[in-house]
Write an enzyme that holds these catalytic residues in place. Sequence first.
Site, PDB file in Angstrom:
ATOM      1  N   ASP A   1      -9.853   3.345   2.278  1.00  0.00           N
ATOM      2  CA  ASP A   1      -8.799   2.323   2.379  1.00  0.00           C
ATOM      3  C   ASP A   1      -9.284   0.868   2.358  1.00  0.00           C
ATOM      4  O   ASP A   1      -8.770   0.031   3.127  1.00  0.00           O
ATOM      5  CB  ASP A   1      -7.953   2.564   3.644  1.00  0.00           C
ATOM      6  CG  ASP A   1      -7.265   3.914   3.640  1.00  0.00           C
ATOM      7  OD1 ASP A   1      -7.457   4.678   2.679  1.00  0.00           O
ATOM      8  OD2 ASP A   1      -6.539   4.224   4.604  1.00  0.00           O
TER       9      ASP A   1
ATOM     10  N   LYS B   1      -3.035   8.473  -0.396  1.00  0.00           N
ATOM     11  CA  LYS B   1      -2.654   9.357   0.727  1.00  0.00           C
ATOM     12  C   LYS B   1      -1.538   8.705   1.541  1.00  0.00           C
ATOM     13  O   LYS B   1      -1.580   7.504   1.810  1.00  0.00           O
ATOM     14  CB  LYS B   1      -3.884   9.624   1.609  1.00  0.00           C
ATOM     15  CG  LYS B   1      -4.511   8.374   2.209  1.00  0.00           C
ATOM     16  CD  LYS B   1      -5.756   8.733   3.011  1.00  0.00           C
ATOM     17  CE  LYS B   1      -6.408   7.522   3.618  1.00  0.00           C
ATOM     18  NZ  LYS B   1      -5.625   6.820   4.629  1.00  0.00           N
TER      19      LYS B   1
ATOM     20  N   LYS C   1      -2.902   9.034   7.578  1.00  0.00           N
ATOM     21  CA  LYS C   1      -4.169   8.428   7.986  1.00  0.00           C
ATOM     22  C   LYS C   1      -5.335   9.264   7.461  1.00  0.00           C
ATOM     23  O   LYS C   1      -6.338   8.727   7.011  1.00  0.00           O
ATOM     24  CB  LYS C   1      -4.245   8.319   9.520  1.00  0.00           C
ATOM     25  CG  LYS C   1      -3.060   7.594  10.163  1.00  0.00           C
ATOM     26  CD  LYS C   1      -2.828   6.229   9.562  1.00  0.00           C
ATOM     27  CE  LYS C   1      -1.698   5.513  10.291  1.00  0.00           C
ATOM     28  NZ  LYS C   1      -1.210   4.344   9.518  1.00  0.00           N
TER      29      LYS C   1
ATOM     30  N   THR D   1      -9.588   1.599   8.798  1.00  0.00           N
ATOM     31  CA  THR D   1     -10.209   1.079  10.003  1.00  0.00           C
ATOM     32  C   THR D   1     -10.887   2.238  10.734  1.00  0.00           C
ATOM     33  O   THR D   1     -10.462   3.394  10.613  1.00  0.00           O
ATOM     34  CB  THR D   1      -9.172   0.411  10.943  1.00  0.00           C
ATOM     35  OG1 THR D   1      -8.194   1.381  11.358  1.00  0.00           O
ATOM     36  CG2 THR D   1      -8.487  -0.737  10.262  1.00  0.00           C
TER      37      THR D   1
ATOM     38  N   CYS E   1      -7.920   5.463  10.037  1.00  0.00           N
ATOM     39  CA  CYS E   1      -8.047   6.343   8.862  1.00  0.00           C
ATOM     40  C   CYS E   1      -9.451   6.921   8.705  1.00  0.00           C
ATOM     41  O   CYS E   1      -9.612   8.032   8.200  1.00  0.00           O
ATOM     42  CB  CYS E   1      -7.612   5.593   7.621  1.00  0.00           C
ATOM     43  SG  CYS E   1      -5.832   5.245   7.668  1.00  0.00           S
TER      44      CYS E   1
HETATM   45  N1  TIU Z   1      -6.512   2.693   6.831  1.00  0.00           N
HETATM   46  C1  TIU Z   1      -6.075   2.642   8.093  1.00  0.00           C
HETATM   47  O1  TIU Z   1      -6.842   2.708   9.036  1.00  0.00           O
HETATM   48  N2  TIU Z   1      -4.710   2.460   8.291  1.00  0.00           N
HETATM   49  C2  TIU Z   1      -4.168   1.821   9.343  1.00  0.00           C
HETATM   50  O2  TIU Z   1      -2.972   1.819   9.527  1.00  0.00           O
HETATM   51  N3  TIU Z   1      -5.026   1.155  10.135  1.00  0.00           N
HETATM   52  C3  TIU Z   1      -4.711   0.333  11.156  1.00  0.00           C
HETATM   53  O3  TIU Z   1      -5.604   0.005  11.930  1.00  0.00           O
HETATM   54  N4  TIU Z   1      -3.492  -0.122  11.259  1.00  0.00           N
END
Ligand code: TIU
Length: 221
Positions: A24, A129, A132, A158, A162
């Site tokens: 991501d 996707k 998460k 993060t 995810c």
């Molecule tokens: N990719 C991911 O971690 N999606 C999130 O929503 N992360 C947040 O920390 N919000």
Amino acid sequence: MPTISARPCNFDFDPQTTALVVIDMQRDFIEQGGFGASLGNDVTRLQAIVPTVQRLIEGFRAADMPVIHTRECHLPDLSDCPDFKRDRGNPSLRIGDQGPMGRLLIRGEPGADIIDAVKPIAGENVIDKPGKGAFYATDFARILQRHHSQHLVFAGVTTEVCVQTTMREANDRGYHCLLARDATESYFAEFKQATIEMIEAQGGIVGFTTTTDQILEALGG
Ligand code: TIU
């Protein structure tokens, strides 16, 4: 078998069965005006790891090992987005709302795309996707099978959302998992730290962690 110095113990891997999974690294999480910023987060924290993620990706490409990218995003009609995911909290913009980079977290919109610095190249898989974790409602497992992947190195954002969710899903499915500590970041420093500790605890209950330098050294770069 080559090994990477890691915590809580070394990570043995076969280059033929090892892939990099970059989670991501999207404009919606890393740039101003995206989903992450709409939740009130400081996106500059995530920008700091971009050169490290770039180095890790280049190391895998140089070693001719697969790089797989993921993106969290939804269909334009939001049919794959649970109502609560859109409705909960009090963000400045919600999923599907029009922002400066198009509709937030919607497939095909500029904000859902991966940032230029770590863009996939021809031949690399990109998994869209809705959740998460990268295994839920995607072809991720099939793509890993096609690459004969058994060892997965994780980077991206993060850490506690995810990245950790996907690592846990992979760990339960029997993949050997390694997190590059300096190639992942969270909007919350304490959540990143806690995640690393959780992964390493109890003999590596979710996997192992190491640094990008240690990985690149083991790849011969
Ligand atoms: N990719 C991911 O971690 N999606 C999130 O929503 N992360 C947040 O920390 N919000």
